[in-house]
Design a protein around this motif. Structure first.
Motif, PDB file in Angstrom:
ATOM      1  N   ALA A 298      18.645 103.587  53.309  1.00  0.00           N
ATOM      2  CA  ALA A 298      19.344 104.601  52.602  1.00  0.00           C
ATOM      3  C   ALA A 298      20.141 105.732  53.273  1.00  0.00           C
ATOM      4  N   PRO A 299      19.508 106.021  54.573  1.00  0.00           N
ATOM      5  CA  PRO A 299      20.413 106.724  55.476  1.00  0.00           C
ATOM      6  C   PRO A 299      21.566 105.804  55.915  1.00  0.00           C
ATOM      7  N   ALA A 300      21.397 104.736  56.107  1.00  0.00           N
ATOM      8  CA  ALA A 300      22.462 103.729  56.809  1.00  0.00           C
ATOM      9  C   ALA A 300      23.492 103.777  55.680  1.00  0.00           C
TER      10      ALA A 300
ATOM     11  N   VAL B  61      21.475 124.481  57.652  1.00  0.00           N
ATOM     12  CA  VAL B  61      21.842 124.383  56.265  1.00  0.00           C
ATOM     13  C   VAL B  61      21.478 123.060  55.483  1.00  0.00           C
ATOM     14  N   ALA B  62      21.843 121.980  56.353  1.00  0.00           N
ATOM     15  CA  ALA B  62      21.676 120.615  55.786  1.00  0.00           C
ATOM     16  C   ALA B  62      20.388 120.383  55.291  1.00  0.00           C
ATOM     17  N   LEU B  63      19.341 120.869  56.128  1.00  0.00           N
ATOM     18  CA  LEU B  63      18.003 120.257  55.942  1.00  0.00           C
ATOM     19  C   LEU B  63      17.503 120.990  54.527  1.00  0.00           C
ATOM     20  N   PRO B  64      17.492 122.239  54.530  1.00  0.00           N
ATOM     21  CA  PRO B  64      17.174 122.948  53.087  1.00  0.00           C
ATOM     22  C   PRO B  64      17.483 122.060  51.958  1.00  0.00           C
ATOM     23  N   VAL B  65      18.977 122.000  52.086  1.00  0.00           N
ATOM     24  CA  VAL B  65      19.741 121.671  50.958  1.00  0.00           C
ATOM     25  C   VAL B  65      19.319 120.092  50.538  1.00  0.00           C
ATOM     26  N   GLY B  66      19.228 119.381  51.631  1.00  0.00           N
ATOM     27  CA  GLY B  66      19.268 117.963  51.304  1.00  0.00           C
ATOM     28  C   GLY B  66      17.497 117.949  50.900  1.00  0.00           C
ATOM     29  N   LEU B  67      16.856 118.488  51.642  1.00  0.00           N
ATOM     30  CA  LEU B  67      15.254 118.627  50.930  1.00  0.00           C
ATOM     31  C   LEU B  67      15.190 119.088  49.779  1.00  0.00           C
TER      32      LEU B  67
ATOM     33  N   VAL C 183      20.481 113.708  54.851  1.00  0.00           N
ATOM     34  CA  VAL C 183      18.824 114.008  54.942  1.00  0.00           C
ATOM     35  C   VAL C 183      18.313 113.572  53.362  1.00  0.00           C
ATOM     36  N   ARG C 184      19.235 113.816  52.354  1.00  0.00           N
ATOM     37  CA  ARG C 184      18.708 113.773  51.142  1.00  0.00           C
ATOM     38  C   ARG C 184      18.331 112.128  50.767  1.00  0.00           C
ATOM     39  N   ALA C 185      19.325 111.192  51.325  1.00  0.00           N
ATOM     40  CA  ALA C 185      19.080 109.785  51.217  1.00  0.00           C
ATOM     41  C   ALA C 185      17.764 109.517  52.135  1.00  0.00           C
ATOM     42  N   ALA C 186      17.397 110.054  53.058  1.00  0.00           N
ATOM     43  CA  ALA C 186      16.304 109.586  53.791  1.00  0.00           C
ATOM     44  C   ALA C 186      14.854 110.455  53.372  1.00  0.00           C
TER      45      ALA C 186
END
Ligand SMILES: Nc1ncnc2c1ncn2[C@@H]1O[C@H](COP(=O)(O)OP(=O)(O)OP(=O)(O)O)[C@@H](O)[C@H]1O
Ligand SMILES: Nc1ncnc2c1ncn2[C@@H]1O[C@H](COP(=O)(O)OP(=O)(O)OP(=O)(O)O)[C@@H](O)[C@H]1O
Ligand SMILES: [Mg+2]
Ligand SMILES: [Mg+2]
Lengths: 616, 492, 317, 276
Positions: free
Chosen positions: C239-241, D82-88, D148-151
């Motif tokens: 997914a991340p990739a 920013v990206a972590l909270p948004v993605g999570l 982040v979201r994808a992971a």
């Protein structure tokens, strides 16, 4: 460590407690463990275990939860806990793959692949000899056959699903199908029947018998003595990592030499002295969980209070016999084991002091699952179900009948449903995200798969303690202490509690999961197959704890999801689910002794038959 | 005459006929066009001069040389000029006539259009001018203009046939090469025009390719993909000069490098501050640092080496004490100024930071401000007080008329002095060249003493060619006749 | 899957909105930039009168929203407008630039996917051992080398020193396919950084996936090593990739400015750079439409892959 | 088991120590600037030669570490902040609209050429070093958030998260403590490359006039601005580039070593027992 079996090296096995090779002379073992010792962190979790696995025979490893069954079984696969110090010999016949049915099937199923893909991968290796063009069809055919053998009906639909779209028992059977597909000379089956209803269990037993008949060696790790009795040729009894007794199943069962074996078989062996059983831990559970004997109330669960038979017939109740193959045999419930014996002797009315309002009501519940190409499918219909304070309800039904779905609806984990679930008369939000802390604390759910429900990166005790911190506002120190006490009460010493979940045995984790829910001091506790991974002794212990709790706290009511009618018999009431329909509900003894619905009848019957099958 | 000069200047033996030369220029991308009147970039001009001709063009000293015009003759008042065209034909065979010339000039001057040469042609009263014969024109000017031939040589004043349309499909000119194909932003292929009035070019074909990145041009040249690379970095030149792989041609005095002080606003409205700044600059350090040594120091005057350049003035040197004293007199101690710069031209940002450090030694705080390179020139025209400035080659007269008169359109130093304007008029009305030179000298002396341009250097224009390319002129500054001229080039 | 279909439909609908937003944003940005086409055309001869004249000729004196509205109206008829600077249709700009860009992107992705996944899996497979150390450090080091430096280095070695490959694609125009040798170096440079980030992401995901019980189970059952890695473990690490890959393709298609400049490839990046420098608003907007649509589609693709690879994600309570 | 890991720690430390020590102590030892020489020359007491404006490269190197380390680290951290909270949040929410609201605008940003964004910022805001860090972070947010979201999406759907919800666990514990922990390795891998990307974005921005001065003593800026002299005076590019490589590679080696310490659990097949 050598892993190849060399002819002629067999002979003296361990310290005289090995497998009795003389039973099956002329055939060498396909796998063998000699004097295995596995030490983790200075503690020997398996110590001096020897084992010979003979073709065509079923070798059962039994023992309490945490006694080292899984560790021994995995050793046959050449796998050990991380950082373990291993000594001893494990030999497996050259080139032989070992089939393995793991204790936690969910973890062994790749979440990103469909069931068909998971099975076809294994089948493919088996059709190599065929011309390329025929392989695909042949593999497919094998997959379908394996699914059928593993008692998964409707294979076409199921094989298109992802593992998470299966019920716990179905996952278990998919893993079983994998093992059957493999065509290995040895199959290690770790609790292959947990989470299976009696009907299915019976068929799985037959399956294994057929497998053994084909000359395949089966190593059965199980706490389910019914299954062990029905299947095993040899029994090895483990206790705290050591073999305490081993020998032909018949012998071990009928005349156990070791005290521990006797205790394990407590339910199975016709004990000469009925009082002896009363002294066992589980025996203190008198009658339905938490029953107050002084309460004469006939059945407060029946809101209408209508007289006559207490069988609650439901509008959608199916009338056809779910399993026509089932030979109509002896009706009635088995009366065996300490728990059941006490059931018989309990107050026939099973009434309690409380009448009042039901703490939990389910009204017009229809739950759906998104199912592959066909959009949504209704998997559960429960028009009305009530739970009174201080009472317990057992939900029984075949695997895949919707028990977990019901529990998840109640717990707020399954949003896709109609109807209402009311706590004290106020509807609970559909999703637990919208529930207040009090509501969350009030309704707690113990997951069917304890392994998947823990965070593998944090010690168990921390995770358990968080419930008290979050839902009851306890400060962390007190919470940890409380957690440790609760865990100890469930038989988990402090040393185990500080480990990460991956380092606990299956049964230990289940108990930790229960402890986690208990710390919320819930008013409704939904336990999804929490005793499935436990040996008889521990199970009795757990049920005892629950009994004490229900009795000790007026306001706790219990929903026990189980496939085990013995366990179900401990509840005040039983609800029976069949293929998503609530077909019958009523007081436990009524349902068990005079089942009104043909399906219930067949369930009850099979349980009996399985026990009867032991003798063969 | 420029054309004949270059042949003996090259001295590479006798020219060989034939072959195709590929020349790489930084280009204008997909919006490029072959309309010579729209020519804006060096690549445009190079293509335009291959296809078209002007009436006159600049020699190496920026004096006007006749091209399509055979000769020109002013009247006494210098406001009517009789121009005779030479016999030349367009690529379609039709002769170049006076009507074509007038059409071209009218097209350029069209008020609805905004061609670049429009401003240069402003002195001509096109309504009054007329063809006096098939090949003779009488230009009527709005005022006396002694340097009228400079107008004829103006940037972009190309002669196109009267009926010319669709320049991108089939442009027809009278230049040494005729059109073969054109892909905007990528390449243009032209073939030799055998009937060229100055004699057919040596090359069979010339291909102009676009490569915006300098290293790409160098690599292509080194890899034999092109034979002529325009505009290389001084460092590249240093790396490859005399290594035997390629030839480096330095066109001296091609780009004036300056800081431009706005004389109408503080702090530069005080001439002592301007003089102090003149003395702050260490020109050698600027040339070495910003131009990597590829250039010569300037003396605050435009057009070193050009016609009319006042080379008798003493070379200015850094003198920080005097600068500090001047600043003190002007009450500008601890002066802070913002220096506008941008990546718009090579050496700008470098020069800015070097000058900042030099000024610091004189107690002046210079704050360097980077501007957008796409709008830099118009941004600095009216804003700020100090900025980096650069100018390509043009006659000193043109520099003055475009930048230093009260009504000049791009008067970036805001140099507005009636007496200076008058001097310019006087020069334009002076028929005698030496007298005119004297007037120019007076004007330059004034600029040297208190002008707004701190001209610190003149950058070389560096060209790389393959070793077999001969006949490339080595003296003509960029924008002059012999720069990027391919009809006199041959492949050995 | 009906759920999936409605998901895609909704996303495409939102994609339309997003593209409009992209165009508006780009328009606003270009308008906000100092100077306009007239100023940029005037260059170093910023004669105010001339600028005004050019502005008038280009109709730049009309209010911005009016020009945008006109352009949008044209767009509804499939007309992307005409360039302010050259008067040629924007469609032609895009068509000319897209060919080389697409070719480069396709080649790069064709190599990137096997190389990125292959190396990532290889590293994960030998996690902690020298092979992994080597791959991990080299990818990082290469990633830290700026593009231009790598480009110059490759040209110097392979084109100028060894003479194996042409140093640039100058003069080949859009017909790059006829000169495959000229594509080798640009593709290598384009590949260098994406491969590194992809390898690292794949490796990271794979290490966890390879340690999972389901991979152990597949191994026990004699599923071949490669199959275990690529069909069992990889999907769970993907997914991340996949996101990264989508971003890379997006980057490849929406302008690889340095490489195009270094190797003289007339792709969209060059067109964009030129158009922004010239403030050729219609061309910039045309590009914005293309980029907007591409980004929407690629992101949707990546999300679909992620959705497919984590089927449980859709079912959270 | 222990010794290779400590070995890797040591290696990572050594590699990262060179640029870090230079960054920390460099300015102390740099001394006064000498006179300028011609650009891109070697010798005359400049042991790494001179740079594009004739300054001593070694001195620039000594001065150029601090801004690199500070801006790049700050920008990377900010981007994740920013990206972590948004993605999570978008991975953990069941509210479709919230997810779309968070992610779709970021997609719009993704589609806008970053060149245009930086150009605009350069001219409209003329930000300083802080602004630059903000801007570079902003340019990285959409990308990082998607990753982040994808992971996170898969981890967020696990029963363990349901169990946490059941416990009334705080959002942060759930998102960061569990989901974030599950994707730590992926994040670390991404952070390694992102840090490098950020470094060069800072350099590009500097050239366009955002943040640091175009001739600032800053390793990334040096690499960018001295490129023209690569063939005449390679040290001006090579030395700062190597330092950047050391910085990022070393950091990542440390990351990797630390992550392996967290280690894998569960049954692991050792080499010897591997079946044929
Ligand atoms: N990876 C490990 N690290 C340390 N201790 C472990 C690990 N795995 C299991 N144990 C411990 O070893 C003992 C035996 O575990 P094992 O899983 O073999 O038990 P089991 O007999 O299968 O029990 P159950 O019936 O509960 O599954 C348990 O006490 C358990 O806590
Ligand atoms: N996510 C899902 N998507 C589609 N179908 C599902 C999903 N989860 C469960 N099902 C199906 O719904 C039915 C009921 O499942 P449920 O888990 O409630 O069964 P159960 O009674 O708990 O069975 P078991 O005793 O095996 O755990 C099963 O047929 C199962 O296959
Ligand atoms: Mg076990
Ligand atoms: Mg279930």
């Amino acid at each position: 460590m050598k892993h190849e079996y060399e002819k002629g090296t067999s002979g003296d096995v361990g310290v005289g407690i090995g497998v009795h090779a003389d039973v099956d002379t002329g055939v060498g073992p396909v796998a063998e463990i000699r004097d295995l010792r596995v030490v983790v962190d200075g503690r020997a979790i398996v110590d001096g275990v020897s084992l010979r696995v003979l073709p065509g025979r079923v070798t059962a490893l039994i023992g309490a939860s945490g006694s080292g069954k899984t560790t021994t079984g995995l050793a046959l696969l050449g796998e050990y806990p991380a950082d373990a110090l291993v000594t001893g010999d494990v030999r497996v016949e050259a080139g032989g793959l070992v089939g393995y049915v793991p204790q936690h099937p969910a973890a062994a199923l790749n979440p990103a692949r469909r069931v068909s893909a998971l099975l076809t991968d294994i089948a493919r290796a088996r059709v190599r000899h065929l011309p390329v063009r025929q392989r695909r069809a042949a593999a497919r055919e094998r997959v379908l056959r394996a699914l059928a053998e593993a008692q998964l009906p409707d294979a076409e639909t199921l094989s298109r699903r992802y593992p998470h779209q299966l019920s716990g028992g179905q996952q278990q059977r998919v893993v079983l199908a994998q093992a059957l597909l493999l065509g290995a000379r040895v199959i290690v089956a770790d609790e292959p029947t947990t989470g299976q209803d009696a009907l299915t269990k019976g068929r799985i037993v037959e399956r294994f018998r057929a497998v053994a008949a084909r000359g395949i060696a089966v190593v059965l790790l199980s706490h389910d003595l019914d299954v062990v009795s029905a299947l095993a040729d040899e029994v090895v009894v483990l206790r705290a990592g050591r073999v305490v007794e081993s020998g032909p199943a018949q012998r071990v069962r009928s005349s156990p030499r070791h005290e521990w074996t006797r205790e394990l078989f407590g339910g199975q062996v016709e004990s000469p002295d009925p009082d002896e059983s009363a002294s066992r831990p589980g025996a203190s559970a008198r009658g339905p969980l938490g029953t107050r004997t002084e309460s004469p109330d006939p059945d407060p669960d029946e809101p209408t209070g209508q007289p006559g038979p207490r069988i609650h017939r439901l509008p959608h109740a199916r009338t056809e016999v779910p399993d026509p193959d089932e030979p109509t045999g002896r009706p009635g419930v088995r009366a065996r084991g300490p728990l059941n014996r006490h059931t018989e002797s309990r107050d026939p009315d099973g009434r309690t002091a409380r009448t009042g309002q039901p703490v939990l009501r389910v009204r017009g519940l229809t739950a759906r699952h998104r199912d592959g190409a066909r959009g949504t499918a209704v998997v559960l219909r429960a028009p009305a179900l009530d739970l009174y304070p201080g009472r317990s309800l057992a939900v029984v039904g075949r695997s895949g009948s919707g028990k977990t779905t019901l529990a998840r609806c109640v717990a707020g984990l399954h949003r896709d449903h109609d109807g209402e679930i009311l706590l004290d008369g106020t509807p609970l939000p559909r999703s637990l995200r919208d529930r207040s802390r009090t509501q969350l604390a009030a309704v707690q759910y113990v997951f069917q798969d304890a392994h998947a429900a823990f965070d593998e990166h944090r010690p168990v005790v921390h995770q358990v303690a968080r419930t008290a911190v979050r839902l009851r506002g306890t400060d962390p120190d007190t919470a940890t202490r409380e957690a440790l006490t609760t865990l100890a009460g469930l038989g988990l010493p402090e040393e185990l509690a500080h480990r990460h979940p991956g380092r606990l045995s299956g049964g230990e984790l289940q108990r930790a999961a229960l402890a986690r829910a208990l710390l919320a001091r819930p008013r409704v506790l939904v336990c999804d197959e929490i005793t499935s991974g436990l040996d008889t002794v521990t199970r009795r212990g757990i049920l005892d704890v629950l009994t004490t709790l229900v009795r000790g706290r007026d306001d706790l009511s219990l929903v026990l999801i189980t496939h085990d009618l013995d366990t179900a018999a401990l509840a005040h009431r039983i609800a029976v689910l069949d293929a998503g329909e609530l077909v019958e509900q009523g007081p436990a003894e009524v349902v068990l002794t005079t089942p009104a619905h043909p399906f219930t009848a067949s369930l009850v019957r099979t349980t009996t038959r399985l026990t009867a099958g032991t003798v063969t | 005459g420029g054309g004949s000069d270059s042949d003996d200047g090259a001295g590479d033996g006798s020219p060989k006929k034939g072959g195709r030369l590929r020349a790489a220029f930084a280009g204008g991308g997909a919006s490029e066009t072959l309309d010579p009147h729209l020519a804006n970039l060096f690549a445009d001009v190079a293509r335009a001069k291959a296809l078209f001709d002007k009436l006159a063009d600049y020699g190496a000293d920026l004096s006007a040389q006749p091209r399509l015009a055979e000769k020109w003759e002013p009247n006494k008042a210098l406001d009517r000029w009789q121009v005779t065209l030479r016999e030349a034909t367009f690529h379609d065979g039709s002769p170049v006539t006076a009507r074509d010339v007038l059409h071209s000039y009218r097209r350029i001057a069209d008020p609805k259009q905004a061609f670049r040469a429009k401003a240069s042609l402003e002195p001509i009263d096109l309504d009054a001018s007329r063809a006096t014969g098939e090949r003779s024109i009488e230009f009527v000017l709005k005022r006396p203009t002694a340097e009228f031939p400079n107008v004829l040589a103006a940037f972009g004043a190309y002669i196109v046939p009267e009926n010319a349309t669709g320049f991108d499909k089939e442009p027809v000119g009278s230049g040494p090469f005729r059109f073969v194909s054109f892909a905007p932003g990528r390449s243009a292929v032209f073939r030799r025009y055998d009937d060229y009035w100055e004699g057919a070019p040596h090359l069979d074909e010339i291909e102009f390719v676009v490569a915006n990145e300098e290293s790409a041009r160098v690599n292509a040249l080194l890899g034999g993909q092109i034979e002529y690379a325009h505009e290389l970095n001084p460092t590249t030149a240093r790396a490859h000069e005399d290594k035997g792989q390629i030839e480096i041609v330095r066109l001296r005095g091609s780009a004036m490098q300056a800081f431009c002080m706005k004389t109408d606003r503080p702090p530069f409205d005080d001439e002592r501050v301007r003089q102090a700044f003149f003395l702050i600059a260490d020109r050698r350090e600027l040339v070495d640092g910003a131009l990597s040594g590829a250039g010569e120091v300037g003396n605050d005057l435009f057009g070193k080496g050009y016609e009319y350049y006042a080379d008798g003035l003493p070379q200015r040197e850094q003198d920080l004490d005097k600068a500090r004293a001047l600043l003190k007199q002007a009450g500008a101690e601890g002066l802070k100024v913002t220096l506008d710069t941008s990546a718009v031209a090579a050496g700008f940002t470098e020069a800015a930071s070097i000058f900042r450090d030099q000024a610091k030694k004189a107690g002046v705080t210079v704050e360097v401000r980077m501007g957008s390179k796409d709008s830099y020139w118009s941004d600095i025209l009216d804003n700020g007080a100090l900025c980096c400035y650069r100018s390509g080659a043009m006659p000193i007269e043109a520099h003055i008329s475009q930048r230093l008169l009260t009504d000049s359109t791009t008067n970036a130093t805001k140099w507005r002095h009636k007496d200076f304007d008058a001097l310019y008029q006087q020069a334009q009305s002076t028929r005698d060249k030496t007298e005119r030179a004297a007037v120019y000298e007076r004007m330059q002396r004034r600029l040297y003493g208190e002008g707004g341009f701190l001209i610190w250097g003149f950058a070389d224009w560096i060209i790389g060619t393959a070793r077999n390319v001969k006949g490339v002129d080595t003296k003509a500054p960029a924008n002059t006749l012999d720069w990027a001229r391919f009809d006199t080039v041959w492949l050995a | 899957m009906s759920g999936l279909r409605s998901f895609v439909a909704r996303r495409l609908l939102l994609g339309g909105v997003q593209t409009v937003a992209v165009v508006l944003l780009v328009f606003a940005l270009t308008e906000a930039l100092p100077g306009d086409a007239a100023v940029s055309l005037a260059g170093d001869q910023p004669d105010p009168a001339r600028i005004a004249a050019i502005r008038e000729a280009m109709e730049l004196d009309r209010p911005a929203w009016e020009r945008l509205a006109d352009w949008a109206a044209g767009l509804l008829h499939g007309d992307l407008g005409t360039s302010l600077v050259s008067g040629r249709p924007v469609r032609q700009y895009l068509a000319d630039g897209f060919g080389p860009t697409l070719l480069l992107a396709a080649l790069t992705v064709a190599l990137l996917v096997p190389a990125g996944f292959g190396l990532g899996v290889l590293a994960a497979r030998h996690a902690g051992r020298p092979v992994d150390r080597l791959i991990s450090s080299v990818t990082l080091a290469v990633y830290a080398v700026p593009e231009f430096a790598l480009g110059v280095l490759l040209v110097t070695v392979f084109a100028l020193r060894l003479g194996w490959l042409p140093p640039t694609a100058v003069g080949y125009g859009t017909d790059l396919l006829a000169h495959p040798a000229a594509l080798v170096l640009p593709v290598l440079v384009l590949l260098s950084r994406p491969v590194c980030s992809l390898v690292r992401l794949v490796r990271a995901g794979m290490i966890d996936a390879l340690a999972s019980p389901y991979v152990a189970q597949a191994r026990r059952y004699g599923v071949s090593g490669a199959r275990v890695r690529y069909t069992h473990a990889l999907p769970n690490a993907l997914a991340p990739a996949a996101q990264q890959l989508a971003r890379t393709i997006d980057w490849l298609l929406c302008g690889v400015i340095v490489v195009e400049a270094l190797y003289v490839i007339p792709g969209l990046g060059t067109v964009l750079l030129g158009a922004v420098a010239e403030r050729d608003v219609p061309v910039v907007q045309g590009l914005a439409v293309v980029f907007g649509v591409l980004t929407v589609v690629l992101n949707l693709g990546a999300d679909l892959i992620a959705h497919r690879l984590a089927p449980r994600a859709g079912a959270a309570a | 088991m222990r010794s290779p890991r400590t070995g890797r720690f040591a290696l990572g430390l050594t590699i990262v120590a060179v640029p870090l020590v230079l960054a920390l102590l460099g300015p102390v030892f740099a001394g006064e600037p000498g006179a300028r020489a011609a650009s891109f020359t070697l010798g005359e007491g400049h042991w790494l030669g001179t740079d594009f404006v004739g300054r001593d490269v070694w001195r620039q190197v000594l001065h150029g570490g601090r801004p690199v380390v500070l801006t790049a680290l700050a920008a990377t951290a900010l981007a994740y902040l920013v990206a972590l909270p948004v993605g999570l949040l978008s991975a953990l929410t069941r509210l479709r609209w919230l997810e779309e609201l968070l992610m779709r605008p970021l997609d719009v940003l993704l589609a806008v050429p970053s060149l245009l964004l930086i150009l605009l910022a350069a001219t409209v805001f003329s930000p300083g070093a802080v602004g630059l860090a903000l801007l570079v972070a902003l340019a990285n947010v959409p990308d990082a958030a998607r990753l982040v979201r994808a992971a996170a999406a898969e981890a967020a759907a696990r029963p363990a998260v349901e169990a946490l919800r059941m416990q009334g666990e705080t959002w942060w514990r759930m998102a960061v403590g569990y989901v974030g922990r599950s994707m730590l390795r992926t994040l670390a891998a991404d952070a390694g490359t992102r840090l490098t990307g950020v470094l060069y974005l800072v350099a590009t921005a500097a050239f366009l006039g955002v943040g640091v001065a175009p001739d600032a003593a800053d390793w990334a800026v040096m690499v960018d601005r001295n490129r023209t002299g690569l063939f005449v005076q390679p040290w001006a590019v090579v030395v700062p580039a190597m330092l950047i490589v050391a910085l990022t590679t070393g950091t990542n080696l440390l990351f990797d070593a630390a992550l392996d310490k967290g280690g894998r659990r569960g049954p692991r097949r050792t080499e010897k027992e591997a079946r044929p």
